[in-house]
Design a protein around this motif. Structure first.
Motif: not given
Lengths: 392, 392
Positions: A92, A96, A252-253
């Motif tokens: 990552t 993140g 996830e962003p």
């Protein structure tokens, strides 16, 4: 307005952690507790944290005592990248990762950001009571999935996904709470595949991962997550200190951004000093030797408790964890572990009845035993008392 | 599933604090910021906290690094009783106080425990943006109530209560954010009466209370709360350190219990070390001399900024706070403070446009100025730059 109708719907019928209430009852002087999930006092690094705290505030206090960013201390986020890659086997980047106020907060933020009342969430059966309580406060429909000595059963999981169309799966794949069971590699891979196939978000809670006393470390579910459907939660409570309240979330962003927005209203940001102490542990390579020492200690305690269990006639079977903090045991049928508890406390030993960990109750002859918080002589004494109690 | 529909309804349309985003834009090197609500670096007691942290962890580390109770450190709760009575002029007992992870969390817990989506909450107009965001995340209907230079207007408040049947009133009666305005005693008494009369819960947010530079301290609304309809939120962010994240909540027992249950899922408990640092400030009488020194400093900074404002042709009027961190100003009609902001940043000074603090927007010619975070020469330079910018 009626007295109770004043309060929010989400809190109606939620009575607080039964376990935390139980602890108040069983916390009598002299009672040996196998009940909590506390680190051993000997495993709490007061000498090192004392020195680090002084130094960090003395050298960087104007930053640490000031407001911080909700996204976390940038230098901690950076230090977490190689730590996560090495320890949890997935890649990552700093952006993140969200440092949080204990992984308890990570899960709460995920539920805030991702679920609406009425959504279905799947869990292992049994599962961590604290997580179940957060689900109830979010008014989720909790559906436990049949689990065996290797964790979630894959056939039961896929059936449940098809039947209930869940939004989320909550799982503790490594040294699970309360069972101590670890999910094998193939099931981990399969969960990542099912998550992608059915557009399911997996909340992977992995606070015990580093506490392995035998066997080989396994990759996380997140390791297999090519479709970005796994939110990973880590904690420093079991490897440094629970009292500092520092954990982290990786997902996830867009979901992470939603969690940040929720965290702004939750506590604005995690206390800077606490984040900086964890960062110092990572950057100065203090964590590995500390965890190695803790594992040696806990591994011996685990062996001692397993040995005692194997000789107890009152115990029908029990799990054989390779790490973590807990063993789960089954008494003979018809023996009610909740009824036995007050008798055990009278004798001087406490545990948690397993029924509390089953979202739908039942399983009255089960119990959870913690081996991290007691040294070996204490475990021997406590297990002897438990043996007497279960014989009776 | 559509990309956005994945996420929770409560987060749809909530974009995060506009101010915190604005800070990222305006945080250019060399720009003088009147934008934040940060304490002065000089007011952050790094030397004392450094020593206290070392000592507390060295002497009591096995307790502080272990799990704590959700209800908070018992010794801190006890130390808060006389502090609250002296500082905020109301009586409570240790069991009526919940230490929290900054008063941000206190408000979030109140909304969790007391409100359902669709409930109406009344606020001052303008009001604190962080609180408004928490209201939106709880899907409340936010109704701002007309406010003047003495805070909420009582006629408008009673009208709004009758018209909207709100569940809650959120108010910052002392040195309000963003206006700096303080509600006089009679309005405070009246709010407590209205709360009892209409069965309304008042969330009294009082983080700036101790930062008084002139005038006489006033009793809190909670002081007049004979019907137990006021939940009081205090904070140590402005008087010790925001980075430590410690505040407290005082309210009636049943509501407090609900808040404790919500906090179990929120972050389990507030970090022990952080609570213990605050406790040390209270027990060792470190807080009073620190606050006295901070008030002297901030009072001079306030006077300096007020003096500069009184000479600025571009400013139509401004508030005259007796304490706190903020002054609110009105530019000439037709001048848009948001448009002016980037120009001001180019010149080297930043503020927050007032429109963000109005739940219904508008009021484009207003702005909020912070005087705590800049020393006097910096305030003089920054106000000169602002003057140039507003003349143009």
């Amino acid at each position: 307005m009626s007295e109770n109708a004043r309060y929010s719907k989400r809190t109606q019928g939620v009575t607080g952690s039964a376990i935390r209430e139980l602890f108040k009852l069983t916390a009598r002087p002299g009672v040996i507790s196998f009940g909590g999930g506390n680190p051993s006092p000997a495993a709490l690094p007061d000498d090192i944290v004392s020195d680090i705290s002084r130094e960090l505030v003395a050298t960087n206090g104007k930053v640490l005592l000031q407001y911080g960013m909700t996204e976390g201390l940038p230098s901690l986020r950076e230090a977490l990248v190689p730590y996560i890659e090495k320890e949890f086997q997935f890649k990552t980047d700093a952006n993140g990762i969200l440092p949080v106020t204990g992984s308890t907060q990570a899960f709460n933020l995920l539920l805030d950001a991702y679920t609406d009342p009425g959504d279905v969430i799947l869990t292992e059966n049994p599962t961590f009571l604290g997580a179940t309580q957060a689900m109830h406060l979010h008014e989720l429909r909790v559906v436990p999935v049949e689990s065996d000595d290797m964790g979630l059963r894959m056939d039961a999981l896929e059936d449940a996904i098809r039947k209930h169309r869940p939004k989320l799966l909550y799982t503790i794949p490594t040294f699970q709470n309360p069972t101590g069971v670890t999910m094998p590699l193939e099931r981990r891979r399969k969960i990542a595949e099912l998550a992608a196939k059915y557009d399911l978000l997996v909340a992977e809670d992995d606070p015990y991962h580093s506490l392995r006393y035998s066997g080989t470390p396994l990759p996380t579910i997140k390791h297999f997550d090519t479709a970005d459907r796994v939110a990973f939660m880590g904690s420093f409570s079991k490897v440094i200190s629970p009292g500092l309240r520092v954990g982290f979330l990786v997902c996830e962003p867009k979901l992470l951004r939603k969690c940040v927005i929720c965290k702004q209203s939750d506590d604005l940001h995690t206390a800077n000093l606490n984040q900086a102490i964890v960062e110092a542990y990572l950057r100065r390579d203090l964590l590995s030797p500390h965890v190695a020492a803790v594992c040696k200690r806990y591994g011996e305690q685990l062996d001692c408790m397993l040995d005692a269990l194997s000789k107890m006639q009152g115990v029908r079977r029990f799990t054989h964890p390779e790490g973590g903090l807990f063993i789960f045991a089954w008494l003979h049928e018809g023996v009610n572990a909740t009824d036995k508890l007050m008798e055990a406390v009278e004798k001087g030993v406490a545990y948690v009845p397993g029924t509390y960990f089953y979202p739908e109750g039942g399983h009255d002859s089960t119990l959870r035993l913690n081996f991290s918080n007691s040294d070996i002589p204490t475990i021997q004494r406590g297990m002897a008392l438990l043996d007497e109690c279960l014989k009776a």
